[in-house]
Scaffold this motif. Sequence first.
Motif, short mmCIF file in Angstrom:
data_model
loop_
_atom_site.label_atom_id
_atom_site.label_comp_id
_atom_site.label_asym_id
_atom_site.label_seq_id
_atom_site.Cartn_x
_atom_site.Cartn_y
_atom_site.Cartn_z
N VAL A 160 13.66 2.94 -15.27
CA VAL A 160 13.61 1.50 -15.50
C VAL A 160 12.71 0.90 -14.44
O VAL A 160 12.87 1.17 -13.25
CB VAL A 160 15.02 0.88 -15.42
CG1 VAL A 160 14.95 -0.64 -15.44
CG2 VAL A 160 15.89 1.40 -16.55
N ASN A 161 11.76 0.05 -14.87
CA ASN A 161 10.88 -0.62 -13.90
C ASN A 161 10.79 -2.09 -14.20
O ASN A 161 10.20 -2.51 -15.19
CB ASN A 161 9.49 0.01 -13.89
CG ASN A 161 8.64 -0.51 -12.74
OD1 ASN A 161 9.13 -1.19 -11.84
ND2 ASN A 161 7.36 -0.18 -12.75
N LEU A 162 11.39 -2.90 -13.32
CA LEU A 162 11.25 -4.35 -13.36
C LEU A 162 10.65 -4.86 -12.05
O LEU A 162 10.74 -6.05 -11.75
CB LEU A 162 12.62 -5.02 -13.59
CG LEU A 162 13.18 -4.86 -14.99
CD1 LEU A 162 14.33 -3.87 -14.98
CD2 LEU A 162 13.64 -6.20 -15.54
N ALA A 163 10.00 -3.97 -11.31
CA ALA A 163 9.43 -4.34 -10.01
C ALA A 163 7.96 -4.71 -10.19
O ALA A 163 7.63 -5.87 -10.43
CB ALA A 163 9.61 -3.20 -9.01
N ARG A 164 7.08 -3.74 -10.09
CA ARG A 164 5.65 -3.92 -10.33
C ARG A 164 5.11 -2.66 -11.01
O ARG A 164 5.48 -1.54 -10.64
CB ARG A 164 4.89 -4.18 -9.03
CG ARG A 164 5.08 -5.58 -8.46
CD ARG A 164 4.43 -6.63 -9.34
NE ARG A 164 4.49 -7.97 -8.78
CZ ARG A 164 5.48 -8.84 -9.02
NH1 ARG A 164 6.50 -8.48 -9.77
NH2 ARG A 164 5.44 -10.05 -8.49
N PRO B 143 0.79 -1.23 0.00
CA PRO B 143 0.00 0.00 0.00
C PRO B 143 0.83 1.28 0.00
O PRO B 143 0.46 2.26 -0.67
CB PRO B 143 -0.83 -0.14 1.28
CG PRO B 143 -1.05 -1.62 1.41
CD PRO B 143 0.25 -2.24 0.95
N ASP B 144 1.95 1.31 0.70
CA ASP B 144 2.76 2.53 0.77
C ASP B 144 3.50 2.84 -0.52
O ASP B 144 3.95 3.98 -0.71
CB ASP B 144 3.78 2.42 1.91
CG ASP B 144 3.14 2.54 3.28
OD1 ASP B 144 1.97 2.97 3.35
OD2 ASP B 144 3.81 2.21 4.28
N THR B 145 3.66 1.85 -1.41
CA THR B 145 4.42 2.09 -2.63
C THR B 145 3.57 2.22 -3.88
O THR B 145 4.07 2.60 -4.93
CB THR B 145 5.46 0.97 -2.86
OG1 THR B 145 4.77 -0.27 -3.09
CG2 THR B 145 6.39 0.83 -1.67
N ILE B 146 2.29 1.91 -3.80
CA ILE B 146 1.42 1.99 -4.98
C ILE B 146 1.36 3.44 -5.47
O ILE B 146 1.09 4.37 -4.71
CB ILE B 146 0.00 1.48 -4.66
CG1 ILE B 146 0.04 0.03 -4.18
CG2 ILE B 146 -0.90 1.63 -5.88
CD1 ILE B 146 0.64 -0.94 -5.15
#
Length: 306
Positions: free
Chosen positions: A215-219, A194-197
């Motif tokens: 770059v995004n390879l997380a979510r 919830p804190d990172t959305i």
Amino acid sequence: MAAALTDHYLEQHGYEVITADDPSEEEILKLAPDAAGVMMISQPLSNAIYDQMPNLKVLARRGVGYDNIDVDFAAQKGVWVTNTPGANARAVAEAALMDILVLARQIPQTRVKTRQDGWVAAHELLGHEVGDATVGIVGFGHVGQLLAKMLTGLGARVLIYDRHPRTTDEGTFVDWDDLFRQSNYVSLHLAAVPDTIHSVGAHEFGLMPDGAGLVNLARGSIVDEPALIAALRDNTLGGAALDVFEQEPLPADNPLWTLPNVMVTPHIGANTLEANRTMSLTAARMIDEVLTGKQPEYAVNAPVLG
């Protein structure tokens, strides 16, 4: 090969293995409603599945993230949820490094320029050397640590943000805004909680230097996608390399497909033979640990057991 190794491991430990070609919730319920364990990748499972699988004891996630499962609800139903931390870290870190290099050399823009204006015209686009750049790593778990070592080896200046800063030889811990303000490239490696959305959005893009890349390879849900598209369109951001998206598969009408400064890949950051083998065998071991009465090494919840 990874599936064959997993099947062999579980069969050697006395389990019957049923493989779903389409591992959706509907397919699982159709093929194996009496299963005691389910090994899963990234497809979501609803809370309705527990009442339809009365023998279920463990959901073994083959990977790190588990945002596709309501782990607290699973715990209330007495079901363990496990993951495989670190199993795909090298694969994802290498993919992140690749993406940073792609953005540094303006590969998406060069491909577009070559198609539109020709071979010689594309030479007008000059890239950059990562060894002269500042790279920000957001999240310093297994992947972030390996990526920092790779970047340090190239000579890059590495900045790190993590909720738990600590001493490291691979970079300098800074606060959130400073990381985005100083980084030519930012690589995201946060869990989706919830804190990172939508924690990375217009504010962060506005802080980044001219021509900076993401770059995004997380979510995908970590990034405010409309704000990202706006920043790429108006060149607030120089480019983005994206492997994950808020909606997957990425819809055909999503603007990210056609923006000239974006590279899209279909959630393949961990898609190596080595990572798949390690993730599969680790997930199989978690299933065996639960079903033999042990507490699994990589539990992400604490079930209420009757």
